[in-house]
Design a protein around this motif. Structure first.
Motif, PDB file in Angstrom:
ATOM      1  N   SER A  68      22.732 -26.392 -23.496  1.00  0.00           N
ATOM      2  CA  SER A  68      21.356 -26.867 -23.607  1.00  0.00           C
ATOM      3  C   SER A  68      21.228 -27.894 -24.726  1.00  0.00           C
ATOM      4  CB  SER A  68      20.409 -25.703 -23.920  1.00  0.00           C
ATOM      5  OG  SER A  68      20.292 -24.824 -22.834  1.00  0.00           O
TER       6      SER A  68
ATOM      7  N   ASN B  17      15.370 -27.859 -25.641  1.00  0.00           N
ATOM      8  CA  ASN B  17      14.904 -26.861 -24.671  1.00  0.00           C
ATOM      9  C   ASN B  17      14.225 -25.690 -25.371  1.00  0.00           C
ATOM     10  OD1 ASN B  17      16.185 -28.554 -22.909  1.00  0.00           O
ATOM     11  ND2 ASN B  17      17.617 -27.028 -22.095  1.00  0.00           N
TER      12      ASN B  17
ATOM     13  N   TYR C 200      15.966 -28.071 -17.418  1.00  0.00           N
ATOM     14  CA  TYR C 200      17.312 -27.547 -17.205  1.00  0.00           C
ATOM     15  C   TYR C 200      17.576 -27.219 -15.737  1.00  0.00           C
ATOM     16  CZ  TYR C 200      21.507 -24.766 -18.209  1.00  0.00           C
ATOM     17  OH  TYR C 200      22.778 -24.284 -18.251  1.00  0.00           O
TER      18      TYR C 200
END
Length: 471
Positions: free
Chosen positions: A146, A172, A213
């Motif tokens: 991430s 994120n 994502y």
């Protein structure tokens, strides 16, 4: 004929003549001098808006074609899908497979920031608010690979810092923290995001989570450009506050959890990220054109395997702001992906600025009062059928391409008077913009309301005025 009858006829004739001239004079004066019109009521305003939106619907959409013909252009663009627009008016300057549905990846975070700005505008939250960090927002609990701001347990972080984490590092973890704070959880925040894009008419855009994502987040280059245009119009301060920032160093000492204040600032991340993060991590803005491409001041990158390398880019030079979106950019690693973003973003921007100029026109906001005859009103109010904020000017037809906007001429075409009834939205004149004898755009001037035909007496008076006074 006796004297009494003659006297009656004389008085009658004088009375008729007086009435004639008074009626004609008053009516002529009203038509020529009376500029007063009653403002539209709410019902009339709604009707006018409905008529114009339907009749000139392309000009009321977020994006629209240029109002003049141009030759098709082929640019060397590596991305699968691309679009470039004039951010002032939404005119589409270039497109390539702009309706291909592709995951937006971290460009999703622009919608997160949009919702935050909306909430700030209501006064419900503030950028200075300290945002609590639940375990699902910590960097150590984010999915592998991430993009992170590096939030940790018990850190003290403001909403402004989280927004910087979104814009610069594409965190994120920051998107999760914001969702929890603004809407109390991920699901209601996602619903809010989807509601907002639906209000804008973006039919191919949908989100299942806030960070980008997931490959199930979907959009197109055209719809992302539409959204970005609205975002910048409503919240232009976002550029200076967040999107043009070159780097972030987080967490700083003020952000550290109180219990870690005296800990060593050295940490080993080889086994993953711990709950507590005690050292500042320096990250550059993921937009590779900031500080390198003249005038670039935003906007947002995005990457997942399913999307390729995406970039929403905005560049301003002079009065012209170009907004481009490239999606599905090539690259087997970050360096290659960034190279493609630089290549495509630079090619689009340099082509656009060498091809177009920007002309801003205050006349578009005016109303025009036109005399009426044979009608219940002595004045018709004409308004522009649509009101673009600027005109995109092609440089290649100007005598001096460098100053093309200064060569634009305005022709105002108005009727001397309007006879009889008039329906709301009826074109009665126009504003014409020309460059070197070529028409760039013609904006109709339309009646802002319905005006009915006058009664027989008024029509007769108007006829007499015209016949007697050559009016």
């Amino acid at each position: 004929m006796n004297k009494t009858l003659k006297k009656i006829l004389l008085i009658g004739g004088i009375s008729i003549a007086s009435a004639y001239f008074i009626t004609v004079g008053i009516r002529a004066f009203q038509i020529r001098k009376n500029n007063n019109t009653v403002p539209l009521n709410q019902e009339q305003e709604v009707l006018l808006s409905q008529i114009l939106t339907e009749k000139y619907k392309e000009n009321y959409q977020i994006l629209s074609s240029l109002p003049y013909k141009t030759k098709p252009v082929e640019l060397d663009i590596w991305a699968k899908s691309a679009i470039a627009i004039d951010a002032s008016n939404g005119n589409i300057l270039y497109e390539k497979n702009a309706d291909e549905v592709i995951p937006p990846a971290s460009m999703t975070k622009l919608v997160v920031m949009f919702v935050v700005f909306q909430e700030i505008a209501t006064g419900r939250i503030s950028l200075d608010d300290v945002v609590p960090l639940t375990p699902d927002t910590w960097a150590c609990n984010m999915p592998p690979h991430s993009s992170l701001m590096f939030l940790g347990k018990n850190q003290v972080v403001t909403l402004q810092e989280l927004m910087l984490g979104l814009a610069i590092a594409s965190g994120n973890d920051a998107s999760h923290a914001i969702a929890n704070y603004v809407c109390g959880g991920m699901e209601p925040f996602i619903q809010r995001m989807n509601d907002e894009v639906q209000k804008l008419g973006l039919k191919n855009t949908h989100f299942v989570e806030t960070s980008g994502y997931s490959e199930k987040n979907l959009t197109t280059a055209r719809e992302m450009a539409s959204f970005a245009k609205v975002y910048l119009e409503r919240y232009p301060e976002s550029l200076a506050k967040f999107h043009s920032a070159l780097s972030i160093r987080y967490p700083q000492e003020k952000n550290l959890a109180p219990e870690t204040k005296n800990w060593s600032r050295e940490q080993d991340f080889s086994q993953g990220f711990p709950q507590y993060i005690t050292m500042p991590i320096y990250q550059k803005n993921t937009n590779p054109l900031l500080g390198k491409l003249e005038g670039c001041d935003g906007l947002k990158t995005g990457y997942i395997d399913e999307s390729g390398y995406n970039l929403a880019l905005t560049v301003k030079r002079g009065d012209l702001r170009i907004l481009s979106v490239t999606m599905g950019g090539p690259g087997s690693n970050v360096a290659e992906g960034q190279s493609g973003r630089v290549h495509d973003g630079t090619n689009i921007a340099e082509w656009a600025f060498s091809t177009f100029d920007e002309y801003k026109n205050p006349l578009l906001l005016r109303e025009y009062k036109i005399p009426m005859t044979f009608a219940k009103s002595t004045r018709a109010t004409l308004v522009p059928a649509y009101k673009p904020k600027a005109l995109t000017v092609p440089r290649n037809i100007a005598e001096n391409p460098e100053t093309a906007a200064k060569e634009v001429k305005i022709n105002l075409n108005l009727p001397k008077r309007i006879k009889g009834s008039l329906l709301c939205g009826t074109p009665c004149g126009s504003i014409e913009y020309t460059l070197n004898g070529i028409t760039l755009e013609t904006i109709p001037l339309v009646s802002d309301r319905t005006i009915k035909k006058a009664n027989l007496w008024i029509r007769f008076a108007d006829l007499l005025a015209q016949l007697s006074l050559n009016f």
